[in-house]
Design an enzyme around this catalytic site. Structure first.
Site, PDB file in Angstrom:
ATOM      1  N   HIS A 126       8.552  -7.284  -3.156  1.00 35.66           N
ATOM      2  CA  HIS A 126       7.332  -7.793  -3.801  1.00 35.66           C
ATOM      3  C   HIS A 126       7.596  -9.112  -4.540  1.00 35.66           C
ATOM      4  CE1 HIS A 126       4.682  -4.317  -3.152  1.00 35.66           C
ATOM      5  NE2 HIS A 126       5.820  -3.653  -3.123  1.00 35.66           N
ATOM      6  N   CYS A 128       5.403  -5.809   1.827  1.00 30.69           N
ATOM      7  CA  CYS A 128       5.675  -4.362   1.803  1.00 30.69           C
ATOM      8  C   CYS A 128       4.916  -3.637   2.921  1.00 30.69           C
ATOM      9  CB  CYS A 128       5.361  -3.812   0.412  1.00 30.69           C
ATOM     10  SG  CYS A 128       6.046  -2.168   0.164  1.00 30.69           S
ATOM     11  N   TYR A 129       3.851  -2.884   2.605  1.00 31.78           N
ATOM     12  CA  TYR A 129       3.091  -2.201   3.659  1.00 31.78           C
ATOM     13  C   TYR A 129       2.557  -3.231   4.661  1.00 31.78           C
ATOM     14  CZ  TYR A 129      -0.603   0.595   5.880  1.00 31.78           C
ATOM     15  OH  TYR A 129      -1.413   1.236   6.786  1.00 31.78           O
ATOM     16  N   LYS A 151      -9.963 -13.121 -17.265  1.00 31.65           N
ATOM     17  CA  LYS A 151     -10.330 -13.477 -18.636  1.00 31.65           C
ATOM     18  C   LYS A 151      -9.810 -14.852 -19.061  1.00 31.65           C
ATOM     19  CE  LYS A 151     -12.459 -11.981 -22.182  1.00 31.65           C
ATOM     20  NZ  LYS A 151     -13.672 -11.152 -22.082  1.00 31.65           N
ATOM     21  N   GLY A 208       0.852  -1.186   0.000  1.00 25.48           N
ATOM     22  CA  GLY A 208       0.000   0.000   0.000  1.00 25.48           C
ATOM     23  C   GLY A 208       0.883   1.229   0.000  1.00 25.48           C
ATOM     24  N   GLU A 218       5.415 -11.003  -5.805  1.00 28.64           N
ATOM     25  CA  GLU A 218       4.390 -11.188  -6.845  1.00 28.64           C
ATOM     26  C   GLU A 218       4.759 -10.537  -8.175  1.00 28.64           C
ATOM     27  OE1 GLU A 218       4.345  -9.114  -4.378  1.00 28.64           O
ATOM     28  OE2 GLU A 218       3.043  -7.390  -4.639  1.00 28.64           O
ATOM     29  N   ASP A 245     -17.488 -13.787 -22.419  1.00 33.09           N
ATOM     30  CA  ASP A 245     -17.982 -13.733 -21.033  1.00 33.09           C
ATOM     31  C   ASP A 245     -19.469 -14.059 -20.944  1.00 33.09           C
ATOM     32  OD1 ASP A 245     -15.443 -12.837 -20.600  1.00 33.09           O
ATOM     33  OD2 ASP A 245     -15.993 -10.738 -20.310  1.00 33.09           O
TER      34      ASP A 245
END
Ligand code: XMP
Length: 508
Positions: free
Chosen positions: A168, A81-82, A364, A54, A170, A226
């Site tokens: 991070h 992180c945050y 998606k 964040g 990710e 979709d």
């Protein structure tokens, strides 16, 4: 299904965390950070909690916090992180508001390569993006890695299974970052891999039956993947009680209505085709603002669905809304509204029907896998995405039937020229945008003053980010020549070379 939840503190990579976890075959969900411990722990499928990054400092008065009681639960927790700083702050450690932060790739020195850092490697480049640092360890924790600037770049509380990483994992720039998330999700939380298309489909069919009971429902079918998947799924759950409504807004792709009839009539679907071109063009007369266009179109769709539902006595409206639509429409407390995707923010607040969105948590590529699982034909599963508001958001300025014709024809030429090339399989969308300015040209020895057309061709995995396609000039030239030769109203073609971000894929 075992589940990992990600508490969203507003970090820009928050949704990437859930993507990564799902790629391991485990269900993941991003939820607002202010959820109470009671509500969170009531969900027995949660096997691990990740606190996202964040932009704030833990000392700021209105910085996002979370229910401290969660730290006392027996569920493993990983702060990123945050999230890492917040755990330290709340558990008796100390965070220093940094004068200078770490941004970009930093070298991580690993002191203890077990548990959260198991099989990560000795020294690695990790992606940092922070100003504050943890300077005193939280209670009962040990430091397991550091960088030059962050002495406590990762910590572990083995007993309580609480971990923090300042970097991070990710983000793809962090070498072997997936390993850390996998250590947490699979080894520490012991999640079973169950996020497969087969199980997702089975669960959704069961959920649909439970939500809908004996009611009749209608679905807005646009021909895109979709809504087609949503229709197939709900069709399996409730059969003929589902009425699929295709609205011809006059803003659809070339020959779309024909395609819909051909593809769905033989699918044994209760299909209704509503011709509403006139209504849409009238309502959009004189409107140039993108958000206003989306709202008007959303309201008209809702009106039409409501009229049909009254006639058919249906109480639910189903939409093929997916996860990225919701994020960009401002789904979470901290995510900002980019645009009102018509099937999310565009619908009026006082919609007179109950709304059900079975695909709302899927990305998606997950929807495309589900399409295969449900046996939808290839023409649907590999189809390019098309926005709900249709060509209206590809015409800058006012929408008139003449301007729609131009942008539709140009889009068709672009598709025809790309379809047979090796690039086609990597393209997310290829389309034309009609601008509202005019420029001078020379055609047939005469001065012309006409509209330019923008060619937009993008590649993407899940709509959240995109790159413009590096199409060879020779193909672009062919497209340009055909557009200016075949469309009388156009004398100039430009290629959009912007990625997302900073641009979005569509122009409005
Ligand atoms: P953007 O322009 O936001 O588009 O980068 C991301 C993807 O979403 C599609 N899109 C929409 N789809 N309703 C939809 O159903 C909408 O209002 C809408 N706006 C954009 C867009 O075509 C792209 O594939």
């Amino acid at each position: 299904m075992d589940k990992i939840v990600i508490l969203d503190f507003g970090g820009q990579y928050c949704h990437l965390i859930s993507r990564r976890v799902r790629d391991f075959g485990v269900r993941a969900e991003v939820i607002p950070s202010n959820i109470s411990e009671k509500l969170l722990l009531a969900d027995k499928s949660i096997k691990g909690i990740i606190l996202s990054g964040g932009a704030r400092s833990v000392y700021e008065k209105d910085a996002p916090k979370f229910d401290k009681e969660i730290l006392k639960s027996s569920i493993p927790i990983l702060g990123i992180c945050y999230g890492h700083q917040l755990i330290a702050h709340l558990m008796g450690g100390k965070v220093l508001s940094g004068k200078s932060g770490e941004y970009g790739l930093m070298n991580l020195n690993i002191k203890n390569g077990t548990e959260i850092l198991a099989r990560f490697g000795k020294s690695k480049n990790v992606w940092m993006n922070h100003r504050d640092i943890v300077v005193k360890l939280p209670k009962s924790s040990v430091c397991v890695a550091s960088t030059e600037h962050s002495k406590i770049a990762a910590f572990a509380n083995k007993k309580q299974k609480i971990f923090g990483v300042q970097f991070h994992p990710e983000v793809s720039h962090t070498e072997n970052g997936d390993r850390i998330l996998k250590n947490f999700v699979i080894d520490i939380c012991k999640c079973k891999k169950s996020w497969t298309s087969t199980l997702v489909a089975q669960n959704l069919i069961r959920e649909t039956r439970k939500v809908i009971g004996n009611d009749k429902m209608i679905i807005g079918l646009s021909g895109g993947v979709d809504s087609s998947v949503a229709a197939a799924l709900v069709g399996r759950a409730i059969g003929k009680k589902l009425i699929a409504v295709y609205v011809d807004t006059g803003l659809m792709r070339d020959s779309e209505t024909k395609f819909i009839k051909k593809t769905f009539r033989r699918k044994n679907l209760n299909l209704k085709i509503v011709k509403a071109e006139g209504r849409f063009f009238n309502a959009l007369k004189g409107i140039s603002s993108p958000e206003q266009k989306r709202k008007i179109i959303g309201k008209l769709f809702a009106d039409i669905f409501y009229e049909i539902s009254k006639k058919e006595r249906a109480s639910f409206l189903i939409q093929g809304t997916i996860y990225s639509d919701r994020i960009e429409s401002g789904l979470t407390k901290h995510s900002s509204k980019i645009k009102s995707h018509h099937n999310v923010g565009g619908l009026p607040k006082n919609l007179k029907m109950k709304l059900y969105e079975p695909l709302k948590d899927l990305y998606k590529d997950e929807v495309r896998k589900l399409a295969l699982e449900l046996g939808l034909p290839k023409e649907i599963t590999v189809r390019q995405v098309f926005p709900g508001p249709g060509l209206a958001v590809r015409i800058i300025g006012e929408i008139t039937p003449e301007r729609v014709k131009i942008v539709r024809q140009a889009g068709k030429i672009i598709e025809e020229e790309l379809r047979e090339t090796e690039f086609w399989k990597n393209i997310w969308m290829s389309f034309a945008v009609l601008l509202s300015v005019k420029s001078v040209g020379i055609q047939g020895d005469e001065r012309s003053y006409k509209y330019p057309v923008v060619v937009r061709i993008v590649e993407s995995r899940d709509a959240m980010t995109a790159n413009f396609s590096k199409i060879p000039f020779s193909i672009l030239e062919k497209i340009s020549t055909r557009i200016t030769n075949e469309i009388r109203e156009v004398n100039r073609v430009v290629y959009d070379i912007t990625n997302k971000p900073p641009a979005t894929m569509e122009w409005e």
